[in-house]
Design a protein around this motif. Structure first.
Motif, mmCIF file in Angstrom:
data_model
loop_
_atom_site.group_PDB
_atom_site.id
_atom_site.type_symbol
_atom_site.label_atom_id
_atom_site.label_comp_id
_atom_site.label_asym_id
_atom_site.label_seq_id
_atom_site.Cartn_x
_atom_site.Cartn_y
_atom_site.Cartn_z
ATOM 1 N N LEU A 134 0.843 -1.210 0.000
ATOM 2 C CA LEU A 134 0.000 0.000 0.000
ATOM 3 C C LEU A 134 0.868 1.247 0.000
ATOM 4 N N GLN A 141 -6.183 0.841 13.446
ATOM 5 C CA GLN A 141 -7.214 0.025 14.101
ATOM 6 C C GLN A 141 -6.972 -1.456 13.848
ATOM 7 N N SER A 159 -2.565 9.148 3.932
ATOM 8 C CA SER A 159 -3.256 10.222 4.648
ATOM 9 C C SER A 159 -3.658 9.781 6.058
ATOM 10 N N ASP A 188 -6.573 9.915 7.196
ATOM 11 C CA ASP A 188 -7.824 9.155 7.036
ATOM 12 C C ASP A 188 -7.561 7.694 6.716
ATOM 13 N N GLU A 189 -6.473 7.426 6.019
ATOM 14 C CA GLU A 189 -6.115 6.034 5.703
ATOM 15 C C GLU A 189 -5.433 5.368 6.884
ATOM 16 N N GLN A 231 -5.937 5.813 9.977
ATOM 17 C CA GLN A 231 -6.879 5.467 11.053
ATOM 18 C C GLN A 231 -7.330 4.001 11.000
ATOM 19 N N PRO A 232 -7.906 3.549 9.879
ATOM 20 C CA PRO A 232 -8.305 2.134 9.834
ATOM 21 C C PRO A 232 -7.121 1.174 9.862
ATOM 22 N N LEU A 233 -5.985 1.603 9.341
ATOM 23 C CA LEU A 233 -4.788 0.753 9.394
ATOM 24 C C LEU A 233 -4.341 0.572 10.844
#
Lengths: 109, 158
Positions: free
Chosen positions: B116, B136, B127, B129-130, B132-134
């Protein structure tokens, strides 16, 4: 003294179920909480894709990472379940050890 | 001759069952999952810290090429060695199939994170925003592995 098979079975069953009932709620809570977190992450990734902030290849990698992490969590749920069963079996054996020792007339401990 | 062999085997099986029952009832507790491994606990905890430091760093490096893959390649190289060490340790512990699978999943996710990052090239950053889920996903993975490891402290303080 003859071993009372019914009494042994009942004691084991009661101890087994009691032990499982103790462990089950925390495992369920953990699985549910982690499930919610993953759902939120999936929603974030979807929003990023729709907004054009990530392309298809990137979205796919993000989703694969989430899927794999979910798998790790469920492996833990499986492990906690196995530990719960282990505790339950050992509780059941412990419950009848004295009964069996008395019936056999020898101490196995 | 054949009936003698079968009779001997039947007696052996019967004796084996009796011995197993006696072993079970004689205080030998059942064990379905491996024992707690402190080294795995310590290694996974350290790795979680490393990942968190990396995500915090990427969030602060908002401008390429500092945020790019090439400038951060060492994180991936070092982390692969760390995860590999956890895999080797897990494989050496008996009844530890679940942790072996979890370590494998962690390695696969590290490789996907690397892919990625590479896709961003040297002109784009991962970013916030990206990240954050990573963050998590990896945090959940580390918690999952540690939660199971700590649960294995049977009868000890957890």
């Amino acid at each position: 003294m003859a071993l009372d098979i019914n009494a042994v079975a009942q004691s084991m069953g009661t101890a087994f179920l009691s032990s499982l009932k103790n462990d089950a709620p925390s495992i369920k809570t953990y699985a549910e909480e982690e499930g919610k977190k993953f759902a939120q992450s999936l929603a974030m990734i979807e929003a990023l894709k729709i907004a054009g902030k990530i392309d298809e290849a990137e979205a796919k990698l993000h989703l694969e990472i989430q899927k794999n992490a979910t798998r790790t969590v469920f492996l833990t749920v499986r492990g906690l379940g196995a530990l719960a069963v282990e505790n339950a079996i050992n509780a059941a054996l412990s419950a009848v050890r004295g009964m069996v020792n008395t019936a056999l007339g020898i101490s196995l401990l | 001759m054949i009936s003698y062999v079968m009779e001997t085997r039947r007696r052996g099986l019967f004796l084996g069952v009796i011995v197993s029952v006696i072993a079970l009832l004689s205080g030998c507790a059942i064990q379905l999952v491996s024992s707690y491994d402190e080294k795995t606990d310590v290694a996974v905890t350290a790795l979680q810290r490393k990942f968190e430091s990396f995500f915090v760093k990427l969030e602060s490096l908002k401008v390429p090429p500092a945020c790019g893959y090439e400038k951060n390649k060492s994180f991936y190289d070092e982390s692969k060695v760390d995860v590999s060490a956890i895999q080797v340790r897990a494989a050496a512990v008996p009844l530890n199939e679940i942790v072996i699978e979890q370590a494998k999943s962690l390695f696969e996710n590290l490789e996907r994170l690397e892919q990625l990052h590479k896709l961003k090239g040297e002109t784009r950053c991962l970013s916030s925003d990206e990240i954050q889920p990573l963050r998590q996903a990896f945090t959940s993975s580390f918690i999952a592995i540690l939660k199971l490891e700590l649960a294995k402290k049977r009868g000890q303080a957890k």
